[in-house]
Design an enzyme around this catalytic site. Structure first.
Site, PDB file in Angstrom:
ATOM      1  N   ASP A  76       0.856  -1.179   0.000  1.00 20.10           N
ATOM      2  CA  ASP A  76       0.000   0.000   0.000  1.00 20.10           C
ATOM      3  C   ASP A  76       0.896   1.233   0.000  1.00 20.10           C
ATOM      4  OD1 ASP A  76      -2.517   1.435   0.381  1.00 20.10           O
ATOM      5  OD2 ASP A  76      -3.211  -0.408   1.336  1.00 20.10           O
ATOM      6  N   ASP A 113      -3.183   4.471  -2.329  1.00 23.01           N
ATOM      7  CA  ASP A 113      -4.260   4.956  -1.484  1.00 23.01           C
ATOM      8  C   ASP A 113      -4.760   6.339  -1.933  1.00 23.01           C
ATOM      9  OD1 ASP A 113      -5.580   4.433   1.234  1.00 23.01           O
ATOM     10  OD2 ASP A 113      -4.769   6.417   1.563  1.00 23.01           O
ATOM     11  N   GLU A 153      -6.619   3.553  -5.891  1.00 23.26           N
ATOM     12  CA  GLU A 153      -7.919   3.728  -5.242  1.00 23.26           C
ATOM     13  C   GLU A 153      -8.503   5.060  -5.699  1.00 23.26           C
ATOM     14  OE1 GLU A 153     -10.011   3.760  -0.855  1.00 23.26           O
ATOM     15  OE2 GLU A 153      -8.122   4.802  -1.169  1.00 23.26           O
TER      16      GLU A 153
HETATM   17  C1  GLC Z   1      -8.170   4.774   1.948  1.00 24.94           C
HETATM   18  C2  GLC Z   1      -7.937   3.532   2.773  1.00 24.94           C
HETATM   19  C3  GLC Z   1      -8.591   3.723   4.100  1.00 24.94           C
HETATM   20  C4  GLC Z   1      -7.953   4.910   4.790  1.00 24.94           C
HETATM   21  C5  GLC Z   1      -8.025   6.154   3.915  1.00 24.94           C
HETATM   22  C6  GLC Z   1      -7.096   7.213   4.414  1.00 24.94           C
HETATM   23  O1  GLC Z   1      -9.501   4.955   1.647  1.00 24.94           O
HETATM   24  O2  GLC Z   1      -8.387   2.401   2.096  1.00 24.94           O
HETATM   25  O3  GLC Z   1      -8.522   2.582   4.901  1.00 24.94           O
HETATM   26  O4  GLC Z   1      -8.586   5.152   5.997  1.00 24.94           O
HETATM   27  O5  GLC Z   1      -7.633   5.892   2.594  1.00 24.94           O
HETATM   28  O6  GLC Z   1      -5.764   6.809   4.222  1.00 24.94           O
END
Ligand code: GLC
Length: 551
Positions: free
Chosen positions: A99, A200, A254
């Site tokens: 990640d 992320d 993401e």
């Molecule tokens: C993303 C992650 C999540 C986290 C957020 C802030 O959405 O998947 O778990 O809290 O980012 O980093």
């Protein structure tokens, strides 16, 4: 270096390390535990692992607040344990992706500590602003986790921006020095042998110049001013050209609120492709309005529309990432399936996405049908977002109602300990005090029990993944949805020059009449997969699923 796109043939397993398996008995999941379970992961048919953050972190957002990007946290076993897992995975033909969380860091990161003291070169690593002349916050943006997006720092005498928790200050990606740091991080892990990154909230890294007030969004103010911001493509291209292109790696971004059209601006295949796959949220919104905290009744129509839209619009242009669960959403059987028809709906949900085109991801515990967690007290929750939601939402409602809302909406349901067996704490740890709770149902739902049962959800996942691997039409065939108007069935076919399959999924808790789509005479097909014995050609049982194959 040629990027071989090996990820198109993989099935990934996502590990959220704290709750996966404790190998050293301190109550916290770790890499020793992962090492023990590599054969288990491989036995599912998975040959890739995405690790949620493993880096040193104070844990304000369970590791998504990073204090050191170039190390592995001691509680997870440190670098030595990580290298052992990496080697063990590679020996088994499995890839590892990390990640990468660079929209923000922890406020305990050295960069932030120096930035707040205006020590160069860190002075402008973050987004600092004085209050407005009238004493108001620098702008009206909201954070996604804890109120407004600005917190005042006494040391610096200015506000810093945080789109997530207060302890997650946003990096200033417009500063070239920060982008150099990101490239160093990428290079560090790739040189160590990792195979890529899940990035992320990467579409948030470029904020609109001048950070203007948002006059459009009623909630989550600012979202349209920082999501897919002005320099996003430039920065991602820079990361790709300067680092990623020199390795045969994969990137998975993401992307909250993304639709296929916007996704293609990142993942369209060709010389300018910036990212390999995207994590979209549309297939997660069939029972909510944009976010889990605005729940609605589950709508199969919405789910089918999202599935088909992504399948169709990306076809031949970009590659889908397929998933039903991750660490950010409550458990899928409790949402899209039925706890009453637990086993049937767990299997059906597996089939609903595993035969689509793209690279599937399975989240820890999904393969045994873990369910939502319903603790008796709100104090038992750990997640920063959940705590904020409880404290700040609908305070006029009774405590019971507010707690029930968390049962339905909190992502902590996906974060309870993985249920390995029926011993205390579900065999997750030998410690009496694990860091988090186990779902009360662990005696009925656990890996050991399902290993023994040929008819278990676990063994069904194995069969489904193995079948997926066998069928070339799943990798490259077309996708056609059938019975589009049905409120009970989701049905699709996949076909290439060699073979075709028909996938049937009933989302009904009652029997449903079944008539095959035209041109799919099922009496000439082989029924490769089904979650009932002796299926009736004319009728589907509750949550029945079937995969028919023609060659
Ligand atoms: C993303 C992650 C999540 C986290 C957020 C802030 O959405 O998947 O778990 O809290 O980012 O980093």
């Amino acid at each position: 270096m040629e990027r071989t796109k090996w990820y198109k043939d993989k099935v990934f397993y996502q590990i959220w390390p704290r709750s996966f398996k404790d190998g050293d008995g301190d109550g916290m999941g770790d890499l020793h535990g992962v090492y023990e379970k590599l054969d288990y992961i491989q036995s599912l048919g998975c040959d890739g692992i995405w690790f949620s953050p493993l880096y040193p972190s104070p844990g304000a957002d369970c590791g998504y607040d990073i204090a050191d990007y170039m190390d592995i946290a001691p509680e997870f076993g440190g670098m030595e344990a990580f290298k052992k897992v990496l080697d063990g995975a590679h020996q088994r033909g499995m890839k590892i992706i990390m990640d990468l969380v660079v929209n923000h860091t922890s406020d305990e990161h050295e960069w932030f500590q120096k930035s707040r003291q205006r020590i160069d070169p860190y002075t402008d690593y973050y987004i600092w602003r004085p209050a407005k002349k009238n004493g108001k916050l620098p702008n009206n943006w909201d954070s996604l986790f804890e109120g407004k997006a600005w917190t005042y720092d006494e040391v610096r005498g200015e506000y810093y921006m945080h789109l997530f928790a207060i302890k997650q200050p946003d990096l200033n990606m417009d500063n070239p020095l920060v982008r150099e740091e990101v490239k160093k991080i990428l290079k560090f892990w790739l040189d160590l042998g990792v195979d890529g990154f899940r990035e992320d909230v990467i579409t948030f890294i470029s904020k609109t110049e001048g950070l203007p007030d948002d006059h459009i969004m009623p909630a989550s103010k600012g979202l349209n001013l920082y999501n897919h911001g002005p320099h996003i493509h430039e920065y991602l291209t820079e990361f790709r050209k300067d680092v990623l292109d020199h390795y045969d790696c994969v990137t998975l971004a993401e992307a909250p609120m993304v639709n296929p059209k916007t996704a293609l601006t990142y993942i369209q295949e060709g010389p300018d492709q910036e990212i390999d796959m995207m994590i979209q949220f549309q297939t997660q919104c069939a029972d909510s309005f944009l976010s889990d905290y605005y729940p609605m009744k589950f709508s199969l129509k919405k789910l089918k529309k999202a599935f088909t839209n992504w399948q169709k619009k990306l076809d031949g242009r970009g590659w889908n990432m397929l998933y039903m669960e991750n660490h950010d959403h409550p458990r899928i059987i409790s949402r899209y399936g039925s706890e009453k028809f637990w086993k049937e709906s767990g299997k059906m949900l597996a089939v609903s996405y595993l035969f689509q085109k793209g690279t599937p991801f399975v989240y820890q515990g999904q393969e045994i049908g873990m369910l939502n967690w319903r603790p008796e007290s709100p104090d038992m929750y750990e997640d920063v977002q959940t705590k904020w939601e409880y404290a700040n939402h609908a305070t006029r409602k009774s405590d019971k109602k507010r707690l029930q809302r968390l049962w339905r909406c909190s992502r902590d349901s996906a974060r309870t300990l993985v249920q390995w067996d029926d011993s205390p704490n579900a065999g997750f740890t030998t410690s009496d005090t694990p860091w988090f709770y186990v779902n009360q149902n662990y005696k009925d739902i656990n890996v050991a029990q399902q290993e023994e049962d040929p008819d278990s959800i676990l063994n069904f996942y194995r069969k489904a993944i193995a079948l997926r691997r066998k069928l070339s039409c799943v990798r490259d065939g077309n996708y056609i949805e059938h019975f589009k108007g049905s409120k009970k069935l989701y049905c699709y076919s996949r076909q290439n020059g060699f073979q075709r399959i028909l996938v049937v999924c009933s989302f009904s808790d009652k029997p449903v009449r079944f008539k095959e789509p035209r041109d799919f005479p099922v009496d000439t097909a082989r029924l490769e997969l089904c979650n009932y014995e002796n299926p009736n050609p004319k009728k589907l049982q509750p949550y029945e699923t079937r995969v028919y194959l023609w060659r």
